[in-house]
Motif scaffolding. Structure first.
Motif, PDB file in Angstrom:
ATOM      1  N   ASP A 276      -4.712  29.280 -38.842  1.00 57.03           N
ATOM      2  CA  ASP A 276      -3.764  28.751 -39.834  1.00 57.03           C
ATOM      3  C   ASP A 276      -4.431  28.629 -41.203  1.00 57.03           C
ATOM      4  OD1 ASP A 276      -1.851  28.578 -37.853  1.00 57.03           O
ATOM      5  OD2 ASP A 276      -2.130  26.416 -37.511  1.00 57.03           O
ATOM      6  N   PHE A 277      -5.678  28.212 -41.195  1.00 57.25           N
ATOM      7  CA  PHE A 277      -6.445  28.067 -42.428  1.00 57.25           C
ATOM      8  C   PHE A 277      -6.638  29.420 -43.108  1.00 57.25           C
ATOM      9  CE2 PHE A 277     -10.794  27.720 -44.345  1.00 57.25           C
ATOM     10  CZ  PHE A 277     -10.519  26.760 -45.293  1.00 57.25           C
ATOM     11  N   VAL A 278      -6.983  30.429 -42.330  1.00 64.08           N
ATOM     12  CA  VAL A 278      -7.156  31.788 -42.859  1.00 64.08           C
ATOM     13  C   VAL A 278      -5.853  32.289 -43.471  1.00 64.08           C
ATOM     14  CG1 VAL A 278      -7.535  34.198 -42.196  1.00 64.08           C
ATOM     15  CG2 VAL A 278      -9.084  32.421 -41.370  1.00 64.08           C
ATOM     16  N   LYS A 279      -4.742  32.048 -42.786  1.00 62.05           N
ATOM     17  CA  LYS A 279      -3.437  32.465 -43.305  1.00 62.05           C
ATOM     18  C   LYS A 279      -3.144  31.805 -44.648  1.00 62.05           C
ATOM     19  CE  LYS A 279      -1.200  33.365 -38.827  1.00 62.05           C
ATOM     20  NZ  LYS A 279      -0.163  32.898 -37.873  1.00 62.05           N
ATOM     21  N   SER A 280      -3.535  30.561 -44.797  1.00 62.98           N
ATOM     22  CA  SER A 280      -3.293  29.846 -46.054  1.00 62.98           C
ATOM     23  C   SER A 280      -4.095  30.455 -47.199  1.00 62.98           C
ATOM     24  CB  SER A 280      -3.660  28.365 -45.897  1.00 62.98           C
ATOM     25  OG  SER A 280      -2.817  27.736 -44.954  1.00 62.98           O
ATOM     26  N   ILE A 281      -5.330  30.863 -46.921  1.00 65.63           N
ATOM     27  CA  ILE A 281      -6.152  31.495 -47.962  1.00 65.63           C
ATOM     28  C   ILE A 281      -5.562  32.852 -48.333  1.00 65.63           C
ATOM     29  CG2 ILE A 281      -8.427  32.438 -48.519  1.00 65.63           C
ATOM     30  CD1 ILE A 281      -9.626  30.322 -46.654  1.00 65.63           C
ATOM     31  N   VAL A 282      -5.161  33.631 -47.342  1.00 69.28           N
ATOM     32  CA  VAL A 282      -4.538  34.940 -47.602  1.00 69.28           C
ATOM     33  C   VAL A 282      -3.283  34.762 -48.446  1.00 69.28           C
ATOM     34  CG1 VAL A 282      -3.359  36.896 -46.531  1.00 69.28           C
ATOM     35  CG2 VAL A 282      -5.503  36.058 -45.559  1.00 69.28           C
ATOM     36  N   SER A 283      -2.465  33.781 -48.101  1.00 69.83           N
ATOM     37  CA  SER A 283      -1.230  33.527 -48.863  1.00 69.83           C
ATOM     38  C   SER A 283      -1.541  33.145 -50.305  1.00 69.83           C
ATOM     39  CB  SER A 283      -0.420  32.412 -48.186  1.00 69.83           C
ATOM     40  OG  SER A 283       0.038  32.813 -46.914  1.00 69.83           O
ATOM     41  N   ALA A 284      -2.596  32.359 -50.496  1.00 68.30           N
ATOM     42  CA  ALA A 284      -2.991  31.961 -51.850  1.00 68.30           C
ATOM     43  C   ALA A 284      -3.395  33.184 -52.664  1.00 68.30           C
ATOM     44  CB  ALA A 284      -4.128  30.955 -51.795  1.00 68.30           C
ATOM     45  N   TYR A 285      -4.114  34.101 -52.040  1.00 65.67           N
ATOM     46  CA  TYR A 285      -4.535  35.319 -52.742  1.00 65.67           C
ATOM     47  C   TYR A 285      -3.329  36.146 -53.174  1.00 65.67           C
ATOM     48  CZ  TYR A 285      -7.026  39.611 -53.860  1.00 65.67           C
ATOM     49  OH  TYR A 285      -7.529  40.717 -54.517  1.00 65.67           O
ATOM     50  N   LEU A 286      -2.309  36.186 -52.358  1.00 68.64           N
ATOM     51  CA  LEU A 286      -1.130  37.004 -52.636  1.00 68.64           C
ATOM     52  C   LEU A 286      -0.148  36.321 -53.588  1.00 68.64           C
ATOM     53  CD1 LEU A 286      -0.475  38.354 -49.019  1.00 68.64           C
ATOM     54  CD2 LEU A 286      -1.665  39.501 -50.900  1.00 68.64           C
ATOM     55  N   ASP A 287      -0.394  35.057 -53.888  1.00 74.59           N
ATOM     56  CA  ASP A 287       0.481  34.284 -54.770  1.00 74.59           C
ATOM     57  C   ASP A 287      -0.018  34.419 -56.215  1.00 74.59           C
ATOM     58  OD1 ASP A 287       1.966  32.400 -56.169  1.00 74.59           O
ATOM     59  OD2 ASP A 287       1.847  30.887 -54.582  1.00 74.59           O
ATOM     60  N   ASP A 288       0.755  35.052 -57.062  1.00 71.22           N
ATOM     61  CA  ASP A 288       0.342  35.270 -58.445  1.00 71.22           C
ATOM     62  C   ASP A 288       0.267  33.978 -59.253  1.00 71.22           C
ATOM     63  OD1 ASP A 288       0.100  37.997 -58.063  1.00 71.22           O
ATOM     64  OD2 ASP A 288       2.164  38.431 -58.698  1.00 71.22           O
ATOM     65  N   ASP A 289       0.846  32.907 -58.739  1.00 67.53           N
ATOM     66  CA  ASP A 289       0.798  31.628 -59.438  1.00 67.53           C
ATOM     67  C   ASP A 289      -0.433  30.806 -59.074  1.00 67.53           C
ATOM     68  OD1 ASP A 289       3.210  32.051 -60.804  1.00 67.53           O
ATOM     69  OD2 ASP A 289       4.379  31.317 -59.101  1.00 67.53           O
ATOM     70  N   VAL A 290      -1.237  31.319 -58.156  1.00 68.47           N
ATOM     71  CA  VAL A 290      -2.438  30.606 -57.717  1.00 68.47           C
ATOM     72  C   VAL A 290      -3.670  31.431 -58.078  1.00 68.47           C
ATOM     73  CG1 VAL A 290      -3.724  29.713 -55.743  1.00 68.47           C
ATOM     74  CG2 VAL A 290      -1.240  29.454 -55.815  1.00 68.47           C
ATOM     75  N   SER A 291      -4.557  30.843 -58.848  1.00 73.50           N
ATOM     76  CA  SER A 291      -5.793  31.550 -59.202  1.00 73.50           C
ATOM     77  C   SER A 291      -7.043  30.817 -58.742  1.00 73.50           C
ATOM     78  CB  SER A 291      -5.875  31.782 -60.715  1.00 73.50           C
ATOM     79  OG  SER A 291      -5.931  30.551 -61.403  1.00 73.50           O
ATOM     80  N   THR A 292      -6.921  29.516 -58.464  1.00 71.96           N
ATOM     81  CA  THR A 292      -8.075  28.730 -58.025  1.00 71.96           C
ATOM     82  C   THR A 292      -7.671  27.817 -56.884  1.00 71.96           C
ATOM     83  OG1 THR A 292      -8.936  28.709 -60.299  1.00 71.96           O
ATOM     84  CG2 THR A 292      -9.910  27.155 -58.737  1.00 71.96           C
ATOM     85  N   ILE A 293      -8.402  27.906 -55.777  1.00 67.23           N
ATOM     86  CA  ILE A 293      -8.151  27.008 -54.653  1.00 67.23           C
ATOM     87  C   ILE A 293      -9.435  26.245 -54.332  1.00 67.23           C
ATOM     88  CG2 ILE A 293      -6.299  28.404 -53.677  1.00 67.23           C
ATOM     89  CD1 ILE A 293      -8.278  29.454 -51.583  1.00 67.23           C
TER      90      ILE A 293
END
Length: 202
Positions: free
Chosen positions: A14-31
């Protein structure tokens, strides 16, 4: 066979999926990554980047740290918990492959002025800088501000009592690795030691 070798479980997936989703989200640049098990956080971040590479979403990455030798040890230790005998040695501006992805590495304090533009930048460790509160912290902030990579991943360690407020304004999203079910005994010890009923991880 080492019965203490760890395995990837649902919390990790689930954690990995969240990081992948963040990468694909153009509104997210820093996590900012947090959670009480440092080794799993590091392994799972590399798994997420590896998945993005295998899916054709990125090519290379950058590991940004304040100490190349210590970070090499941290990464090798994390892999060893999963029965992987790695011999990773980070060297500035040299490339090394980790989980199928080629990474360069540099020192974010020393090179805070540099303009960075990579597919992904991984910042680890950071807790010493966040607790420093002086020029080093300002250099770290400058590093983040000058880094225009598609995704910047800040990996905290020893963070169950870490104050991340000095960089909160630069973080778009916080992603938690909830290991309370995977390591219930450790979680209860932390709760007891902190003398509180709940952590922010719940």
């Amino acid at each position: 066979m080492n019965n203490n070798i760890r395995t990837i479980e649902k919390a990790d997936k689930d954690f990995v999926k969240s990081i992948v989703s963040a990468y694909l989200d153009d509104d997210v640049s820093t996590i900012l990554i947090n959670g009480f098990d440092d080794n799993d956080k590091i392994i799972d971040v590399f798994i997420a980047v590896s998945k993005l590479k295998s899916d054709g979403k990125l090519n290379k990455g950058l590991i940004r740290t304040w100490t190349l030798g210590r970070t090499s040890e941290i990464i090798n230790r994390s892999f060893s918990f999963y029965g992987i005998n790695s011999n990773i040695l980070l060297k500035q501006n040299s490339e090394i492959e980790i989980a199928g992805v080629s990474y360069k590495s540099d020192k974010y304090i020393q090179n805070s002025w540099m303009k960075i533009n990579e597919d992904v930048s991984i910042y680890c460790p950071v807790q010493g800088i966040l607790s420093d509160g002086d020029k080093s912290l300002q250099s770290f902030r400058q590093s983040l501000e000058n880094d225009k990579s598609k995704l910047k991943i800040i990996v905290t360690t020893s963070d169950y009592d870490l104050d991340t407020s000095p960089i909160d304004d630069l973080v778009d999203s916080y992603i938690l690795l909830d290991s309370s079910s995977k390591y219930p005994d450790t979680y209860q010890i932390i709760l007891k030691n902190m003398e509180i009923e709940k952590l922010k991880y719940e």
